[in-house]
Write an enzyme that holds these catalytic residues in place. Structure first.
Site, mmCIF file in Angstrom:
data_model
loop_
_atom_site.group_PDB
_atom_site.id
_atom_site.type_symbol
_atom_site.label_atom_id
_atom_site.label_comp_id
_atom_site.label_asym_id
_atom_site.label_seq_id
_atom_site.Cartn_x
_atom_site.Cartn_y
_atom_site.Cartn_z
ATOM 1 N N GLY A 368 0.812 -1.210 0.000
ATOM 2 C CA GLY A 368 0.000 0.000 0.000
ATOM 3 C C GLY A 368 0.841 1.255 0.000
ATOM 4 O O GLY A 368 2.040 1.222 0.298
ATOM 5 N N GLY A 370 0.366 4.354 1.894
ATOM 6 C CA GLY A 370 -0.390 5.107 2.902
ATOM 7 C C GLY A 370 0.218 6.480 3.067
ATOM 8 O O GLY A 370 1.418 6.641 2.883
ATOM 9 N N GLY A 371 -0.597 7.421 3.414
ATOM 10 C CA GLY A 371 -0.147 8.777 3.711
ATOM 11 C C GLY A 371 0.997 9.199 2.806
ATOM 12 O O GLY A 371 0.802 9.422 1.621
ATOM 13 N N GLY A 373 4.065 7.437 2.654
ATOM 14 C CA GLY A 373 5.113 6.441 2.506
ATOM 15 C C GLY A 373 4.577 5.164 1.905
ATOM 16 O O GLY A 373 3.383 5.007 1.691
ATOM 17 N N LYS A 389 5.988 0.651 7.452
ATOM 18 C CA LYS A 389 5.743 1.877 6.702
ATOM 19 C C LYS A 389 7.033 2.678 6.617
ATOM 20 O O LYS A 389 7.702 2.917 7.606
ATOM 21 C CB LYS A 389 4.662 2.693 7.398
ATOM 22 C CG LYS A 389 4.276 3.940 6.651
ATOM 23 C CD LYS A 389 2.991 4.474 7.220
ATOM 24 C CE LYS A 389 2.782 5.915 6.824
ATOM 25 N NZ LYS A 389 1.609 6.466 7.487
ATOM 26 N N ASP A 485 -8.120 12.174 8.344
ATOM 27 C CA ASP A 485 -8.185 11.637 6.978
ATOM 28 C C ASP A 485 -8.983 10.331 6.970
ATOM 29 O O ASP A 485 -8.508 9.299 6.510
ATOM 30 C CB ASP A 485 -6.773 11.446 6.424
ATOM 31 C CG ASP A 485 -6.759 11.272 4.897
ATOM 32 O OD1 ASP A 485 -7.812 11.480 4.272
ATOM 33 O OD2 ASP A 485 -5.714 10.923 4.355
#
Ligand SMILES: *[C@@H]1O[C@H](CO)[C@@H](O)[C@H](O)[C@H]1NC(C)=O
Ligand SMILES: *[C@@H]1O[C@H](CO)[C@@H](O)[C@H](O)[C@H]1NC(C)=O
Ligand SMILES: *[C@@H]1O[C@H](CO)[C@@H](O)[C@H](O)[C@H]1NC(C)=O
Ligand SMILES: *[C@@H]1O[C@H](CO)[C@@H](O)[C@H](O)[C@H]1NC(C)=O
Ligand SMILES: *[C@@H]1O[C@H](CO)[C@@H](O)[C@H](O)[C@H]1NC(C)=O
Ligand SMILES: *[C@@H]1O[C@H](CO)[C@@H](O)[C@H](O)[C@H]1NC(C)=O
Ligand SMILES: *[C@@H]1O[C@H](CO)[C@@H](O)[C@H](O)[C@H]1NC(C)=O
Ligand SMILES: *[C@@H]1O[C@H](CO)[C@@H](O)[C@H](O)[C@H]1NC(C)=O
Length: 683
Positions: A368, A370-371, A373, A389, A485
């Site tokens: 994934g 995410g945000g 990273g 992450k 978020d």
């Protein structure tokens, strides 16, 4: 060290003071050749600037001296220049103010919109600020990739405007980012939709101007003083440079000659590019051969000045080192605090351990983005699966977010919030290690291509669990945590569809300072709270709004924002609100969950979603109320025929305190160049 410094500096200062005026007078304003004029009215025009093509270093430095209404004025394209400093590499110019005025007599709002786009300058971030004046005024600057603004409010009791004070009451200021050469002023209609407060002249203003030249007067809000003071313009400080090259680049550039031609001159890199300066102890014009001279400042002073500069540098160096240690030390304290709160569950991983777990961060292991990273799947030595992450690029903002996420997650412990197992601090950017949640995100489940059947009760449970997690963040932690978020791709699912809320990169711990902000909008299209867009204040109700959109997704199986759809169908929220208004709710619900028996339940869920999507945050329920309601609906669904439950259902149906639905409308207007036009907008 400190003592030595003060002792030496004092005489140097005195001497410099003694010699300074004389020295300043002896620096002539130098032109390229004798034929070039160095004056426009009483403004000095030093080389590299020039009034004729052959007098300027290149076409970007060509100025225009013209007489307007009997006064001689200097122009750079259409900007009026009031001062040029070769020593500082700055020019002072005049820019236009943007204005929004409400006219009570005919109930209209007029706009004067100013913009600036300069290729030969950047706005000095150190000398200017974005200044906003008004009551309930939300104005902002849109610039390259930034939105800069602040909120100015007036309140008779707490927010009374004060002369000389610009900190939120009738006036606010925000810092400019570095390197900006373009901006446009905007107003967000009237922030408080009701009639503007001030009666005579209700104008709001936004401009970029020299911080030093601004002094707030309360009369700016009641009269047109600010606008009229200088023909609706304000002074702004620009930084210029010879080219966009840095010093290193300029020295080796074969195409354009290096500009620092005087001996005893240095090259300086600024926000624009590079420019030249006379070396310490020399004065004059570094752009002409022999331009930098020793001046009349004697050798003694020179020696002392050099010594001082050296000592100041040393002191700064020491300060920097101290600061670094302090930070590291502070970081350790913080970390210890985290460890004690989380107990031994919080582990520090070595870089090597994580490299091994993720097969050297193999792209195949990416699960994934995410945000900010990438997230990798990894397997630790003891066969425990983890998600790692890792930031992709290193920038201060992202580092801060990582740190924030670490701190926030270390404080929470909830079965519906993804668990942080530990982190790795060895690397420049910390990496975070989470429990591995095997079955992807809610977004993938609903919008992936399997078209899997998901029962109503599962959907209700996912909604309830996510709401519980958010309610926990809002109410059980201290200080309260706002997620910031909330969206379906931030809700992870494990084997039996237990929801786990994740990605705290946008979270904040406590409300930030109300009066001043510089915001780089965070959040995701389709989920963003419209009130947050207006006030720039992230509140618990912003999470409630975003969660309302997640509820819609769960029961319509439509994406929150559909870029490919026709204009009016892009936003799921708008599709939903319009369906509710026209009594067409059933048309947009997912076929999989519709049947004759659950209509009332679905209507109840839709009503809950509608309340979450209220325009105004105060009208939205709290996350706790949402979770409680979902829980009750879940129970009703599990035992639909018991008398208590049908009673409960009726009571639930009865308490829908409906208020009229607000709809966001955007007004369009053309921007008048240099505020030459006032545009009228009906309200
Ligand atoms: C200088 O200004 C005058 C009057 O505004 C204008 O006609 C002329 O084109 C300008 N010249 C340059 C080089 O910008
Ligand atoms: C040039 O040097 C002077 C001191 O010699 C300093 O005050 C000034 O800030 C320097 N200018 C720039 C652009 O660095
Ligand atoms: C409303 O009044 C203002 C100020 O008196 C005026 O400038 C503006 O043109 C008027 N607008 C309309 C639509 O009449
Ligand atoms: C600013 O001006 C430059 C050319 O001078 C142009 O390329 C650029 O698109 C302009 N930027 C905006 C946002 O208008
Ligand atoms: C601020 O100063 C102006 C004069 O410049 C004066 O008229 C006004 O009353 C002052 N306002 C306050 C709040 O003191
Ligand atoms: C908007 O202004 C009205 C009247 O001035 C006031 O009663 C109300 O509280 C304000 N609303 C907000 C959100 O500030
Ligand atoms: C969840 O993931 C596991 C492992 O990838 C898989 O075996 C299981 O079938 C999945 N469960 C669901 C409900 O998709
Ligand atoms: C402004 O909006 C109106 C309708 O709201 C539309 O007809 C018009 O084309 C728009 N103008 C521009 C310049 O976008």
């Amino acid at each position: 060290m400190e003592k030595e410094y003060t002792r030496l500096l004092l005489p140097a200062h005195l001497l410099l003071l003694l010699f300074h005026p004389a020295a300043a007078d002896t620096v002539p304003v130098v032109a390229r050749s004798p034929g070039c004029s160095t004056k426009c009215g009483n403004i000095d025009v030093p080389y590299p600037f020039g009034l004729d093509p052959q007098c300027a270093i290149h076409s970007g430095f060509e100025l225009n001296c013209t007489t307007v209404n009997g006064a001689t004025k200097l122009f750079h394209d259409d900007l009026e220049v009031i001062k040029i400093s070769v020593k500082d590499g700055k020019s002072w110019v005049k820019t236009w103010i943007s204005r929004q005025c409400y006219h009570r007599a005919n109930d209209t709002i007029t706009y004067n919109n100013a913009w600036i786009n300069v290729s030969t300058y950047v706005l000095s971030a150190d000398d200017n600020k974005v200044v906003i004046l008004g009551c309930d005024s939300l104005a902002y600057m849109l610039s390259d990739s930034y939105i800069i603004g602040c909120l100015s409010t007036c309140d008779d009791k707490t927010q009374r405007p004060k002369n000389g004070s610009c900190s939120g009451a009738g006036c606010c200021q925000a810092n400019l980012p570095r390197g900006v050469s373009y901006y446009q002023g905007f107003f967000n209609s009237f922030y408080n939709n009701s009639e503007p407060r001030l009666s005579s002249t209700s104008c709001n203003y936004v401009t970029v101007m020299e911080t030093k030249a601004f002094n707030f007067r309360s009369t700016y809000l009641t009269t047109s003083e600010f606008w009229d003071a200088d023909g609706s313009r304000t002074p702004v400080v620009m930084e210029w440079g010879i080219s966009r090259n840095t010093c290193q680049e300029a020295k080796v550039d074969k195409e354009t000659p290096y500009a620092c031609v005087s001996s005893n001159s240095d090259c300086v890199t600024n926000d624009f590019g590079y420019l030249c300066n006379c070396s310490s102890g020399y004065k004059g014009n570094p752009y002409v051969v022999g331009g930098c001279t020793g001046g009349s400042v004697g050798l003694v002073v020179l020696v002392i000045a050099i010594t001082c500069a050296y000592l100041i540098r040393e002191r700064r160096k020491l300060h920097r080192i101290k600061k670094k240690y302090y930070r590291q030390h502070g970081g350790m304290l913080l970390f210890q605090e985290m460890k004690s709160q989380q107990g031994i569950a919080f582990k520090i991983f070595s870089e090597e351990e994580l490299q091994r777990a993720t097969n050297m961060f193999d792209e195949k292991n990416v699960i994934g983005h995410g945000g900010h990273g990438k997230v990798y799947k990894g397997v630790l030595k003891n066969d425990v699966q983890v998600a790692v992450k890792r930031c992709m690029t290193i920038d201060e903002q992202q580092k801060k977010e990582f740190g924030k996420e670490m701190l926030i997650l270390s404080q929470v412990n909830h079965k519906n919030i993804v668990k942080l197992l530990g982190c790795c601090l060895e690397v420049e950017v910390p990496m975070l290690v989470y429990e591995f949640i095997p079955n992807g995100t809610l977004f993938q489940l609903f919008h992936g291509d399997h078209g899997q059947h998901i029962s109503l009760s599962t959907r209700l449970r996912i909604a309830y669990e996510s709401a519980e997690a958010l309610a926990y963040l809002h109410s059980c932690a201290s200080p309260p945590i706002l997620h910031g978020d909330v969206k379906s791709s931030n809700i992870l699912l494990d084997g039996d569809y237990t929801a786990k809320v994740s990605d705290f990169g946008a979270s904040i711990l406590a409300p930030t300072d109300m009066s001043q902000f510089v915001t780089y909008v965070q959040g995701t299209c389709g989920y963003l709270d419209p009130e947050y867009m207006q006030t720039w204040q992230l509140t618990d109700k912003s999470d409630v709004y975003s969660f309302g959109v997640v509820i819609l997704e769960l029961f319509t199986r439509k994406k929150a924002f559909n870029l490919d759809g026709p204009e009016h169908e892009k936003s799921l929220t708008l599709v939903f609100l319009s369906a509710m208004k026209n009594n067409r709710l059933m048309d947009i619900l997912d076929e999989q969950i519709k049947n004759d028996e659950n209509t009332e339940l679905l209507e109840e869920i839709a009503e809950l979603a509608r309340q979450c999507l209220e325009m105004s945050g105060i009208n939205r329920p709290s996350m706790k109320e949402v979770a409680d309601k979902l829980d009750r609906l879940r129970k009703v669904m599990q035992h639909p025929w018991t008398p208590e439950n049908s009673e409960e259902l009726y009571s639930l149906l009865g308490d829908s305190s409906v208020s009229s639905t607000g709809v966001v409308t955007t007004e369009n207007f053309t921007i008048a160049k240099n505020a030459a036009m006032g545009l009228e907008l009906g309200r």
